[in-house]
Design a protein around this motif. Structure first.
Motif, PDB file in Angstrom:
ATOM      1  N   CYS A 191      -7.856   5.328  -1.029  1.00  9.91           N
ATOM      2  CA  CYS A 191      -7.593   4.430   0.087  1.00  9.91           C
ATOM      3  C   CYS A 191      -8.855   4.159   0.893  1.00  9.91           C
ATOM      4  O   CYS A 191      -9.479   5.084   1.411  1.00  9.91           O
ATOM      5  CB  CYS A 191      -6.517   5.054   0.977  1.00  9.91           C
ATOM      6  SG  CYS A 191      -6.190   4.106   2.440  1.00  9.91           S
ATOM      7  N   PRO A 234      -3.418   7.376  -1.886  1.00 12.13           N
ATOM      8  CA  PRO A 234      -4.165   8.100  -0.855  1.00 12.13           C
ATOM      9  C   PRO A 234      -5.570   8.476  -1.311  1.00 12.13           C
ATOM     10  O   PRO A 234      -6.500   8.507  -0.507  1.00 12.13           O
ATOM     11  CB  PRO A 234      -3.317   9.356  -0.615  1.00 12.13           C
ATOM     12  CG  PRO A 234      -1.963   9.007  -1.101  1.00 12.13           C
ATOM     13  CD  PRO A 234      -2.147   8.034  -2.200  1.00 12.13           C
ATOM     14  N   SER A 235      -5.723   8.768  -2.616  1.00  7.51           N
ATOM     15  CA  SER A 235      -7.038   9.224  -3.088  1.00  7.51           C
ATOM     16  C   SER A 235      -8.086   8.143  -2.965  1.00  7.51           C
ATOM     17  O   SER A 235      -9.223   8.406  -2.620  1.00  7.51           O
ATOM     18  CB  SER A 235      -6.957   9.682  -4.540  1.00  7.51           C
ATOM     19  OG  SER A 235      -5.791  10.426  -4.751  1.00  7.51           O
ATOM     20  N   PHE A 260       1.471  -0.133   3.221  1.00 12.56           N
ATOM     21  CA  PHE A 260       2.057   1.210   3.181  1.00 12.56           C
ATOM     22  C   PHE A 260       3.079   1.342   2.062  1.00 12.56           C
ATOM     23  O   PHE A 260       3.141   2.360   1.363  1.00 12.56           O
ATOM     24  CB  PHE A 260       2.721   1.478   4.536  1.00 12.56           C
ATOM     25  CG  PHE A 260       3.314   2.835   4.692  1.00 12.56           C
ATOM     26  CD1 PHE A 260       4.681   3.009   4.751  1.00 12.56           C
ATOM     27  CD2 PHE A 260       2.504   3.947   4.802  1.00 12.56           C
ATOM     28  CE1 PHE A 260       5.228   4.263   4.928  1.00 12.56           C
ATOM     29  CE2 PHE A 260       3.051   5.207   4.967  1.00 12.56           C
ATOM     30  CZ  PHE A 260       4.413   5.364   5.035  1.00 12.56           C
ATOM     31  N   ASP A 261       3.898   0.310   1.879  1.00 13.62           N
ATOM     32  CA  ASP A 261       4.979   0.430   0.904  1.00 13.62           C
ATOM     33  C   ASP A 261       4.480   0.395  -0.527  1.00 13.62           C
ATOM     34  O   ASP A 261       5.170   0.828  -1.434  1.00 13.62           O
ATOM     35  CB  ASP A 261       6.001  -0.692   1.118  1.00 13.62           C
ATOM     36  CG  ASP A 261       6.738  -0.534   2.426  1.00 13.62           C
ATOM     37  OD1 ASP A 261       7.031  -1.554   3.065  1.00 13.62           O
ATOM     38  OD2 ASP A 261       7.004   0.617   2.802  1.00 13.62           O
ATOM     39  N   ASP A 262       3.269  -0.157  -0.747  1.00 11.21           N
ATOM     40  CA  ASP A 262       2.776  -0.254  -2.120  1.00 11.21           C
ATOM     41  C   ASP A 262       1.998   0.971  -2.542  1.00 11.21           C
ATOM     42  O   ASP A 262       1.555   1.075  -3.676  1.00 11.21           O
ATOM     43  CB  ASP A 262       1.832  -1.469  -2.243  1.00 11.21           C
ATOM     44  CG  ASP A 262       2.573  -2.750  -1.936  1.00 11.21           C
ATOM     45  OD1 ASP A 262       1.943  -3.666  -1.380  1.00 11.21           O
ATOM     46  OD2 ASP A 262       3.766  -2.816  -2.254  1.00 11.21           O
ATOM     47  N   CYS A 263       1.819   1.904  -1.597  1.00 10.73           N
ATOM     48  CA  CYS A 263       0.891   3.009  -1.868  1.00 10.73           C
ATOM     49  C   CYS A 263       1.621   4.170  -2.513  1.00 10.73           C
ATOM     50  O   CYS A 263       2.628   4.637  -2.002  1.00 10.73           O
ATOM     51  CB  CYS A 263       0.275   3.441  -0.532  1.00 10.73           C
ATOM     52  SG  CYS A 263      -0.659   4.947  -0.617  1.00 10.73           S
ATOM     53  N   CYS A 312      -2.269   5.550   7.855  1.00 16.40           N
ATOM     54  CA  CYS A 312      -1.003   5.201   7.222  1.00 16.40           C
ATOM     55  C   CYS A 312      -0.034   4.578   8.208  1.00 16.40           C
ATOM     56  O   CYS A 312       0.789   3.730   7.852  1.00 16.40           O
ATOM     57  CB  CYS A 312      -0.349   6.441   6.607  1.00 16.40           C
ATOM     58  SG  CYS A 312      -1.342   7.216   5.336  1.00 16.40           S
ATOM     59  N   CYS A 324      -0.914   0.947   8.338  1.00 19.21           N
ATOM     60  CA  CYS A 324      -1.364   0.319   7.092  1.00 19.21           C
ATOM     61  C   CYS A 324      -0.469  -0.849   6.700  1.00 19.21           C
ATOM     62  O   CYS A 324       0.743  -0.706   6.655  1.00 19.21           O
ATOM     63  CB  CYS A 324      -1.346   1.375   5.989  1.00 19.21           C
ATOM     64  SG  CYS A 324      -1.817   0.735   4.407  1.00 19.21           S
ATOM     65  N   PRO A 325      -1.047  -1.999   6.389  1.00 21.08           N
ATOM     66  CA  PRO A 325      -0.219  -3.137   5.985  1.00 21.08           C
ATOM     67  C   PRO A 325       0.351  -3.022   4.581  1.00 21.08           C
ATOM     68  O   PRO A 325       1.316  -3.688   4.257  1.00 21.08           O
ATOM     69  CB  PRO A 325      -1.195  -4.321   6.071  1.00 21.08           C
ATOM     70  CG  PRO A 325      -2.541  -3.725   5.968  1.00 21.08           C
ATOM     71  CD  PRO A 325      -2.470  -2.343   6.508  1.00 21.08           C
ATOM     72  N   MET A 371      -8.520   5.082   4.650  1.00 22.50           N
ATOM     73  CA  MET A 371      -8.711   6.505   4.909  1.00 22.50           C
ATOM     74  C   MET A 371     -10.190   6.848   4.894  1.00 22.50           C
ATOM     75  O   MET A 371     -10.657   7.620   5.733  1.00 22.50           O
ATOM     76  CB  MET A 371      -8.006   7.337   3.834  1.00 22.50           C
ATOM     77  CG  MET A 371      -6.551   7.489   4.077  1.00 22.50           C
ATOM     78  SD  MET A 371      -6.117   9.211   4.064  1.00 22.50           S
ATOM     79  CE  MET A 371      -4.379   9.104   3.908  1.00 22.50           C
ATOM     80  N   GLU A 420       0.649   7.774  -5.294  1.00 22.17           N
ATOM     81  CA  GLU A 420      -0.373   8.463  -6.084  1.00 22.17           C
ATOM     82  C   GLU A 420      -0.348   7.947  -7.511  1.00 22.17           C
ATOM     83  O   GLU A 420       0.698   7.851  -8.125  1.00 22.17           O
ATOM     84  CB  GLU A 420      -0.095   9.968  -6.039  1.00 22.17           C
ATOM     85  CG  GLU A 420      -1.269  10.836  -6.411  1.00 22.17           C
ATOM     86  CD  GLU A 420      -2.535  10.513  -5.629  1.00 22.17           C
ATOM     87  OE1 GLU A 420      -3.596  10.502  -6.255  1.00 22.17           O
ATOM     88  OE2 GLU A 420      -2.444  10.278  -4.416  1.00 22.17           O
TER      89      GLU A 420
END
Lengths: 551, 314
Positions: free
Chosen positions: B305, B302-303, B291-294, B285, B288-289, B308, B296
């Motif tokens: 990704c 995260p599930s 990051f802002d769009d991620c 994270c 991560c490029p 990850m 749940e």
């Protein structure tokens, strides 16, 4: 004594709320999570309002609040309608976020006071508050369980470890209730007319006074063949043990602030050791140790210490001559990082450790590290350049950093879009015409630190969610593995043959075993990286708090 | 003031011109009209003017202006011969370019100064270039812009960019190599000081190197094709400071000590970073490029990704 500015007076960001929710759920379950999250979002609520809005039974809400108050995560006080009205409850988000740091607290206690210290802190963290006698008994039992047959842990050893923790202020008494509350701490009872919020722990003059307890004996070993269920229940309800020891009503909690000061000191010492050398870091460690109890919590620098005193307090295995010590101190003062400052010449020179400056340097190094790892060393060069020189034009950035114009432009725009760098317009003419305006790039350390802190909170939230997902995906397999383990354990206890045991073991196939192994590896990795991100959070939070305290 | 020989009075135009030239030689800084008049009082203003104009047009005299009026100066024989055979316009343009010195001048600026139309300018410039009197140099600031300067002049640093530019290209690799070499030098010096096990003050002082020492080391390495000055090395050392690898102190030095500039010397020393890479960047994270769009439940979460997944299996 100065107090921490309670963070729950400020607004909580979305990421913090999310993280608190995840932590509450993991440690206390769904009901407490629901109550807690709702209370975070609404601010302050009475019991009835809370029950109504969460649509939970009053009973459940009461129990959840009990749990939260027990752990110091929720405080109560007279409501808006004054002392005669219903009590209002407020969540302390910061305290919830401290749950991330539990492993670090426990590990610190272990490194300072051994296994006994470790277990004491672990028990108190788990239960929120405990009396000294029940802690001693529980810890002694646990230690005895791990000792070879025939040996047991004497209560007095645990008592001495407990005393040392209190003397060094790692444990403190829970602030006494002003109202006539029951002996179990923090019981909520809205029918009492006068209920006041507990004061700050350190306003109690007996905060660190050990009570006299009448407790002798040894830990009891739990036998697995005896009523296992009874023991489990007994372990959970250790708090309501009926034997009187003389310290009823005196509850102890972990003093988080003290642990945080210890972590801060560790960070400073390690920074000095990296930048200078081992001996310099030992000198700084000595200085910090000497001023542990005399320096207020949010002071900008420690009390002034004379070189004579420092010389006398150095550890005995550091055999350095007095003039050499003076040289080391001079070098520490001259270092551009300004870890140590000189405030006078009496006593061979008066020296202080610059705490706020050190925190600012550590935060700055953290920011630089993030930029370097995420965007590369040349972007990091530009970032450091802007931190030093404050405001620069595009052309100046290119010249100082010795990066070709096109690449410099690209990097600056990337950093700008990530909000790590800001653009300041300085007009030459009142009409702000673009051709007659200076566009200056700048970096502000404090807002950037806040931004990164939010990133950290989101990252930990992501890691926790991934961990929950991984566990959920493999739920069937985990349950099967647990069943097999239970069967194996009972077979072994009743003395089964090896052939039978092997047969049961083979119920888990090889690929399943591999999957379990990989799952374990994943969970461990996610766990340990939560701790690593928490280290970043600690540095950034300490820095941000230090700037607020000095206002 | 040397004595002026009283010559036989003559109003011959050639004589007037020669007389003017002699006066110029006597006064190499230039003569005013007043001086000529004093010398040859019998010559009328009209004749003087004609003579001066003729000398100017054949390029033997230079016309200058100073605070008190116009000055006439004898032109170098060499430069006089160079522009022989060119017409007035070319001479004018040449003059302008010469005045611009080694910074060069842009064609549009030539146009403003000479008030000649663009087509004429271009013709003249091509002409002069073919005669090898001027040359075009590409400016490093704007790659399309060409500045003109005299053929035998070295272009100024601001045009070519100095030691770091070769043919208008910024020499990134060269800068990188220098950067690394300087750092290695300082680092080894610091390590030697640390290993010497002397008193801490001596250790620290011996881990410093002056900019002069670094400059000498680099020159001796011989990795540079161009000559580098001490200032050049200092700009490289500054980039090392911005890389967080080096720190600098300034001390007062006696004038005349080797390497001191204006009574100061700059000392440089290799340093270690004060923290290890921070915990946040050890997770996917942190780097991560998206990051802002991620979040749940979204497309990126995260599930599911992939970063990850890769990282966990590593």
């Amino acid at each position: 004594m100065t107090t921490e500015i309670p963070r729950y007076f400020l607004e909580m960001t979305a990421q913090e709320v999310r993280l608190c929710g995840l932590l509450l759920q993991e440690h206390f379950g769904d009901v407490v999570e629901k109550v807690g999250t709702h209370l975070i979002r609404s601010g302050v609520l009475t019991l009835r309002a809370l029950a109504h809005e969460t649509k939970l039974a009053l009973d459940l809400v009461k129990k959840s609040l009990c749990v939260l108050v027990q752990h110091g995560m929720c405080t109560f006080g007279p409501g808006r309608r004054g002392p005669a009205g219903p009590v209002e409850y407020r969540i302390n988000c910061e305290r919830i976020l401290h749950m991330l740091r539990y492993p670090r607290y426990i590990y610190t206690a272990k490194s300072l006071y051994g296994d006994t210290g470790e277990l004491i802190i672990e028990e108190i963290l788990q239960r929120g508050q405990m009396t000294m006698s029940s802690t001693v008994k529980t810890v002694a039992d646990r230690l005895t369980h791990n000792m070879p047959e025939g040996q047991s842990m004497d209560y007095s050893e645990v008592v001495s470890a407990f005393s040392r923790l209190v003397e060094t202020h790692f444990l403190q008494r829970c602030p006494p209730m002003a109202s006539a509350g029951s002996s179990s701490s923090g019981a909520v009872d809205t029918s009492l007319p006068v209920v006041t919020q507990p004061a700050e722990p350190e306003s109690n003059p007996e905060c660190y006074k050990l009570p006299y307890i009448n407790l002798t004996g040894q830990g009891k070993r739990r036998r697995s063949s005896e009523d296992g269920e009874d023991d489990q229940r007994a372990a959970k309800k250790a708090k309501t043990d009926n034997s009187q020891c003389g310290d009823e009503g005196i509850y102890w909690q972990v003093n988080f602030l003290r642990f945080h000061l210890h972590f801060r000191d560790q960070a400073i010492i390690s920074a000095v050791s990296c930048k200078l050398d081992q001996t310099s870091s030992e000198i700084v460690r000595t200085m910090l140790r000497m001023s542990e109890v005399t320096t207020p919590a949010h002071a900008a620098f420690t009390q002034a210490l004379s070189a004579n005193e420092i010389f006398r307090s150095l550890p005995s295995n550091y055999n350095i001559a007095r003039p050499i010590l003076d040289q080391y101190l001079t070098l520490l003062v001259d270092d551009p990082m300004e870890f140590v400052g000189k405030t006078g010449d009496s006593g061979g020179g008066m020296y202080v450790v610059n705490l706020h400056r050190a925190l600012a340097n550590l935060a700055r190094a953290t920011l630089e590290s993030v930029v370097q790892e995420r965007f590369g060393s040349r972007s990091a060069r530009i970032f450091r350049l802007l931190l030093r020189k404050r405001h620069l034009e595009q052309k100046q950035v290119e010249d100082f950093a010795m990066v070709p114009a096109k690449e410099a432009k690209d990097m600056l725009y990337t950093l700008l879009s990530e909000n790590l760098v800001q653009l300041q317009e300085v007009p030459k003419t009142p009409d702000y015409a673009p051709s007659r305006t200076f566009y200056l790039y700048t970096v502000n350390q404090l807002p950037t630190a806040r931004l990164l802190l939010q990133h950290c909170y989101k990252t930990i939230g992501n890691l926790i969610e991934r961990r929950l997902y991984e566990t959920k995906e493999n739920k069937r397999l985990l349950e099967k593995s647990q069943r097999i383990e239970a069967i194996l354990a009972s077979l072994q206890a009743t003395g089964a043959e090896t052939a039978q045991l092997t047969e049961v073991e083979e119920m888990i196939t090889a690929p399943e075993r591999q999957q379990l192994e990989s799952l374990r590896h994943h969970i461990n990795k996610l766990d340990s990286s939560e701790n690593q991100v928490d280290e970043t959070i600690f540095l950034l939070e300490s820095y941000i708090n230090s700037t607020q305290a000095s206002r | 003031m040397t004595e002026v020989k009283v010559k036989k009075e003559s109003t011959d135009p050639v004589d007037i011109e020669n007389r003017i030239k002699e006066l110029c030689q006597q006064f190499p800084h230039g003569i005013t009209d007043q001086v000529i008049q004093n010398d040859m009082p019998h010559v009328e203003a009209q004749q003087r003017a004609t003579a001066l104009n003729r000398l100017l047009s054949v390029g033997q005299l230079d016309l200058l202006r100073n605070s008190s009026g116009l000055l006439y100066r004898l032109k170098d024989a060499q430069s006089a011969s160079k522009v022989k055979g060119s017409d007035n316009q070319e001479k004018l343009v040449y003059q302008i370019i010469e005045d611009a010195g080694n910074k060069g001048i842009w064609s549009r600026d030539i146009r403003y100064k000479s008030n000649l139309p663009l087509t004429e300018i271009n013709k003249i410039l091509k002409n002069l270039e073919s005669k090898k009197l001027i040359k075009a140099v590409k400016s490093v600031a704007a790659s399309k812009k060409k500045v003109y300067m005299l053929y035998n002049l070295q272009p100024d640093r601001s045009v070519t960019g100095g030691a770091w530019y070769s043919d208008q290209d910024f020499e990134s690799e060269f800068v990188e190599v220098l950067n690394q070499q300087c750092f290695k030098f300082l680092q080894s010096k610091a390590e030697a000081a640390r290993d010497s096990k002397q008193s801490p003050m001596v250790q620290r002082n011996s881990s410093f190197a002056t900019s002069h020492e670094v400059w000498k080391y680099i020159c001796e390495l011989g990795i540079s094709k161009v000559d580098l000055s001490m200032e050049d090395i200092e700009t490289i050392l500054n980039t090392l400071i911005f890389d967080g690898k080096v720190e600098m102190t300034i001390i007062a030095a006696k004038e005349g000590t080797v390497g001191s500039v204006d009574g100061q010397m700059k000392l440089y020393r290799g340093v270690n970073p004060i923290i290890q890479p921070t915990g946040l960047v050890k997770t996917p994270c942190g780097l991560c490029p998206v990051f802002d769009d991620c979040h749940e439940g979204g497309e990126i979460s995260p599930s599911n990704c992939v970063y990850m997944t890769e990282w966990l299996d590593f």
